[in-house]
Design a protein around this motif. Structure first.
Motif, mmCIF file in Angstrom:
data_model
loop_
_atom_site.group_PDB
_atom_site.id
_atom_site.type_symbol
_atom_site.label_atom_id
_atom_site.label_comp_id
_atom_site.label_asym_id
_atom_site.label_seq_id
_atom_site.Cartn_x
_atom_site.Cartn_y
_atom_site.Cartn_z
ATOM 1 N N ASP A 143 -22.557 -106.133 80.815
ATOM 2 C CA ASP A 143 -22.498 -106.823 82.101
ATOM 3 C C ASP A 143 -22.412 -105.760 83.198
ATOM 4 O OD1 ASP A 143 -22.108 -108.417 84.281
ATOM 5 O OD2 ASP A 143 -20.219 -109.311 83.597
ATOM 6 N N THR A 144 -23.522 -105.103 83.440
ATOM 7 C CA THR A 144 -23.564 -104.023 84.427
ATOM 8 C C THR A 144 -24.998 -103.811 84.884
ATOM 9 O OG1 THR A 144 -23.088 -101.676 84.844
ATOM 10 C CG2 THR A 144 -23.827 -102.272 82.636
ATOM 11 N N ARG A 145 -25.146 -103.249 86.075
ATOM 12 C CA ARG A 145 -26.454 -102.832 86.562
ATOM 13 C C ARG A 145 -26.638 -101.318 86.432
ATOM 14 N NH1 ARG A 145 -29.181 -106.563 89.819
ATOM 15 N NH2 ARG A 145 -28.007 -108.486 90.242
ATOM 16 N N ASP A 146 -25.612 -100.660 85.945
ATOM 17 C CA ASP A 146 -25.642 -99.204 85.822
ATOM 18 C C ASP A 146 -26.282 -98.828 84.488
ATOM 19 O OD1 ASP A 146 -25.155 -96.461 85.656
ATOM 20 O OD2 ASP A 146 -23.222 -96.622 86.680
ATOM 21 N N LEU A 147 -27.558 -98.499 84.526
ATOM 22 C CA LEU A 147 -28.287 -98.198 83.293
ATOM 23 C C LEU A 147 -27.789 -96.924 82.635
ATOM 24 C CD1 LEU A 147 -31.916 -99.088 84.446
ATOM 25 C CD2 LEU A 147 -30.253 -100.531 83.255
ATOM 26 N N ALA A 148 -27.324 -95.967 83.422
ATOM 27 C CA ALA A 148 -26.800 -94.721 82.857
ATOM 28 C C ALA A 148 -25.573 -94.996 81.989
ATOM 29 C CB ALA A 148 -26.459 -93.730 83.968
ATOM 30 N N VAL A 149 -24.734 -95.933 82.419
ATOM 31 C CA VAL A 149 -23.556 -96.304 81.628
ATOM 32 C C VAL A 149 -23.984 -96.907 80.300
ATOM 33 C CG1 VAL A 149 -21.617 -97.928 81.514
ATOM 34 C CG2 VAL A 149 -22.005 -96.595 83.594
ATOM 35 N N VAL A 150 -25.000 -97.753 80.334
ATOM 36 C CA VAL A 150 -25.516 -98.360 79.099
ATOM 37 C C VAL A 150 -26.025 -97.289 78.150
ATOM 38 C CG1 VAL A 150 -27.253 -99.901 78.127
ATOM 39 C CG2 VAL A 150 -26.088 -100.518 80.267
ATOM 40 N N LEU A 151 -26.823 -96.360 78.675
ATOM 41 C CA LEU A 151 -27.401 -95.323 77.824
ATOM 42 C C LEU A 151 -26.324 -94.389 77.278
ATOM 43 C CD1 LEU A 151 -30.643 -94.437 79.826
ATOM 44 C CD2 LEU A 151 -30.434 -95.831 77.758
ATOM 45 N N ASP A 152 -25.308 -94.103 78.079
ATOM 46 C CA ASP A 152 -24.209 -93.258 77.587
ATOM 47 C C ASP A 152 -23.507 -93.915 76.405
ATOM 48 O OD1 ASP A 152 -24.676 -91.262 79.403
ATOM 49 O OD2 ASP A 152 -23.083 -91.858 80.792
ATOM 50 N N ASP A 153 -23.269 -95.217 76.526
ATOM 51 C CA ASP A 153 -22.585 -95.917 75.439
ATOM 52 C C ASP A 153 -23.473 -95.984 74.199
ATOM 53 O OD1 ASP A 153 -20.209 -97.590 74.587
ATOM 54 O OD2 ASP A 153 -21.844 -98.984 74.198
ATOM 55 N N LEU A 154 -24.750 -96.216 74.391
ATOM 56 C CA LEU A 154 -25.668 -96.260 73.246
ATOM 57 C C LEU A 154 -25.730 -94.901 72.554
ATOM 58 C CD1 LEU A 154 -28.601 -98.426 74.657
ATOM 59 C CD2 LEU A 154 -26.830 -99.111 73.021
ATOM 60 N N ARG A 155 -25.698 -93.834 73.337
ATOM 61 C CA ARG A 155 -25.691 -92.505 72.722
ATOM 62 C C ARG A 155 -24.450 -92.306 71.860
ATOM 63 N NH1 ARG A 155 -25.297 -86.484 75.619
ATOM 64 N NH2 ARG A 155 -25.490 -85.320 73.670
ATOM 65 N N GLU A 156 -23.297 -92.734 72.360
ATOM 66 C CA GLU A 156 -22.064 -92.606 71.587
ATOM 67 C C GLU A 156 -22.114 -93.427 70.299
ATOM 68 O OE1 GLU A 156 -19.410 -90.570 72.062
ATOM 69 O OE2 GLU A 156 -20.777 -89.697 73.536
ATOM 70 N N ARG A 157 -22.956 -94.439 70.282
ATOM 71 C CA ARG A 157 -23.119 -95.258 69.086
ATOM 72 C C ARG A 157 -24.174 -94.682 68.137
ATOM 73 N NH1 ARG A 157 -21.045 -100.593 69.659
ATOM 74 N NH2 ARG A 157 -20.190 -101.009 71.731
ATOM 75 N N GLY A 158 -24.759 -93.537 68.506
ATOM 76 C CA GLY A 158 -25.735 -92.893 67.643
ATOM 77 C C GLY A 158 -27.172 -93.305 67.897
ATOM 78 N N VAL A 159 -27.424 -94.049 68.966
ATOM 79 C CA VAL A 159 -28.787 -94.475 69.289
ATOM 80 C C VAL A 159 -29.565 -93.294 69.868
ATOM 81 C CG1 VAL A 159 -30.163 -95.923 70.839
ATOM 82 C CG2 VAL A 159 -28.198 -96.889 69.623
ATOM 83 N N GLN A 160 -30.743 -93.052 69.313
ATOM 84 C CA GLN A 160 -31.574 -91.943 69.774
ATOM 85 C C GLN A 160 -32.822 -92.407 70.519
ATOM 86 O OE1 GLN A 160 -32.397 -89.492 66.329
ATOM 87 N NE2 GLN A 160 -30.261 -88.964 66.036
ATOM 88 N N ARG A 161 -33.360 -93.561 70.143
ATOM 89 C CA ARG A 161 -34.584 -94.062 70.767
ATOM 90 C C ARG A 161 -34.372 -95.509 71.215
ATOM 91 N NH1 ARG A 161 -38.515 -90.442 70.287
ATOM 92 N NH2 ARG A 161 -40.074 -91.901 71.079
ATOM 93 N N VAL A 162 -34.607 -95.740 72.508
ATOM 94 C CA VAL A 162 -34.424 -97.050 73.120
ATOM 95 C C VAL A 162 -35.789 -97.614 73.509
ATOM 96 C CG1 VAL A 162 -33.533 -98.229 75.168
ATOM 97 C CG2 VAL A 162 -32.091 -96.577 73.961
ATOM 98 N N PHE A 163 -36.008 -98.867 73.157
ATOM 99 C CA PHE A 163 -37.262 -99.552 73.459
ATOM 100 C C PHE A 163 -36.967 -100.672 74.448
ATOM 101 C CE2 PHE A 163 -40.958 -102.296 72.390
ATOM 102 C CZ PHE A 163 -41.968 -101.345 72.364
#
Length: 342
Positions: free
Chosen positions: A247-267
């Motif tokens: 629940d955010t408009r901050d895409l950088a925050v989303v990507l940071d959290d996904l990185r911490e979860r081990g996500v390398q490629r986002v589609f």
């Protein structure tokens, strides 16, 4: 000292072992311990965050003292920091390893420097063996280190006149079956598939990767960005992976959290609003534009405001490939500035 034939064969084996490990927050790494006469004494690989690194995994299979005077062949420079586990460079020194051959230097500011520690302790170190192959094995992880976030692919389908839907909002299907099959293959090659709540409420997508009606072996984690509530009966709630909601408009925050979860490629496969937000934020590393030979007219553009006020501010792309898919055309491109920096 040049790399020996036995060490070269061991590196080939170590690269195979690296592929046993999971993609995620840490790189896939393989290791082989060789005796002084080139015999393989032990093998190991990294099994994921919090587990022993490849070198330590291999050393653990030897009796105490059996590693003294051996050679460790590793696909990535032994780490030099203490995280969930201790530094592998020190583990090799403590075990009495006399020589280390590794493919790639560790690019991390914190984890790098293991080779220097080894040399300072009198260990002979050789780097660069089969580096191109090793780079391919962990290419996605290396890009995450370079970008500081996951790699982002932004995809959309459009008519020849740039519309993502007809005036009444219908969009299934602008492109043909070949293009749609290609999308599913690319979903399966990603770690996460991202949409906005608008797409969820309008289309009720399953966000799975399929071959016809069958699920492909690898499924991306569904990610939904937006403040509106996803209905309990939404199709994505039946996805093999539990969906992540932001629940955010901050895409950088989303990507940071996904990185911490081990996500390398986002589609990114949301509608025009979400695609435009990623492009406007400079977060589209790859663009996939599926273009159908159909005219729709109307206001529903494939992209909306991306922060371009005049032609001088245009976000120019370099095309990597033009790919015919049945009657449709896929354009694969990336920011021209990124191309110039390669």
């Amino acid at each position: 000292m040049a790399v020996t034939e036995a060490e070269r064969r061991a590196m080939t084996r170590a690269l195979e072992l690296a592929g046993n490990g999971p993609r995620g927050l840490n790189p896939q790494v393989g290791a082989v311990i060789l005796s002084a006469d080139g015999e393989i004494l032990a093998e190991g690989w990294h099994r994921g965050a919090g587990t022993p690194h490849a070198e330590v995994d291999a050393l653990s299979k030897l009796a105490p003292g059996a590693a003294h005077g051996t050679t460790a062949v590793v696909t990535l420079e032994p780490c030099n920091h203490t995280g969930r586990t201790g530094p592998c460079s020190q583990a090799l020194i403590d075990a009495g390893v006399a020589r280390v051959v590794h493919s790639l230097d560790d690019p991390g500011d914190v984890s790098g420097g293991g080779a220097e520690r080894l040399r300072a302790a009198g260990v002979d170190v050789e780097s660069g063996e089969q580096a191109a192959t090793a780079r391919t094995v962990i290419a996605d992880w290396l890009e995450v280190q370079r970008l500081g976030r996951p790699h982002v692919t932004v995809k959309w389908a459009q008519s020849l006149d740039g519309r993502a839907a007809a005036s009444d909002g219908t969009s299934q299907w602008i492109t043909g079956p070949d293009a749609r099959a290609d999308v599913h293959r690319r979903r399966a090659a990603s770690d996460a598939i991202v949409v906005g709540t608008g797409t969820v409420l309008a289309d009720d997508p399953s966000l799975t990767a399929r071959d016809g009606d069958a699920l492909l072996p690898h499924q991306p984690v569904p990610v939904v960005i937006g403040s509106r509530t996803t209905p309990p009966g939404a199709a994505l709630r039946r996805h093999p992976h539990q969906a992540l909601f932001y629940d955010t408009r901050d895409l950088a925050v989303v990507l940071d959290d996904l990185r911490e979860r081990g996500v390398q490629r986002v589609f990114v496969e949301g509608g025009p609003t979400l695609a435009s937000a990623f492009v406007a934020a400079g977060l589209a590393d790859t663009v996939l534009a599926y273009i159908a030979p159909v005219l729709l007219g109307g206001p529903r553009l494939a992209l909306t405001d991306i922060g371009v006020g005049g032609i001088a501010e245009a976000r120019r792309l370099a095309v990597d490939e033009w790919m015919p898919l049945g009657d449709d055309l896929l354009v694969i491109a990336r920011p021209a500035a990124a191309t110039e920096g390669d």
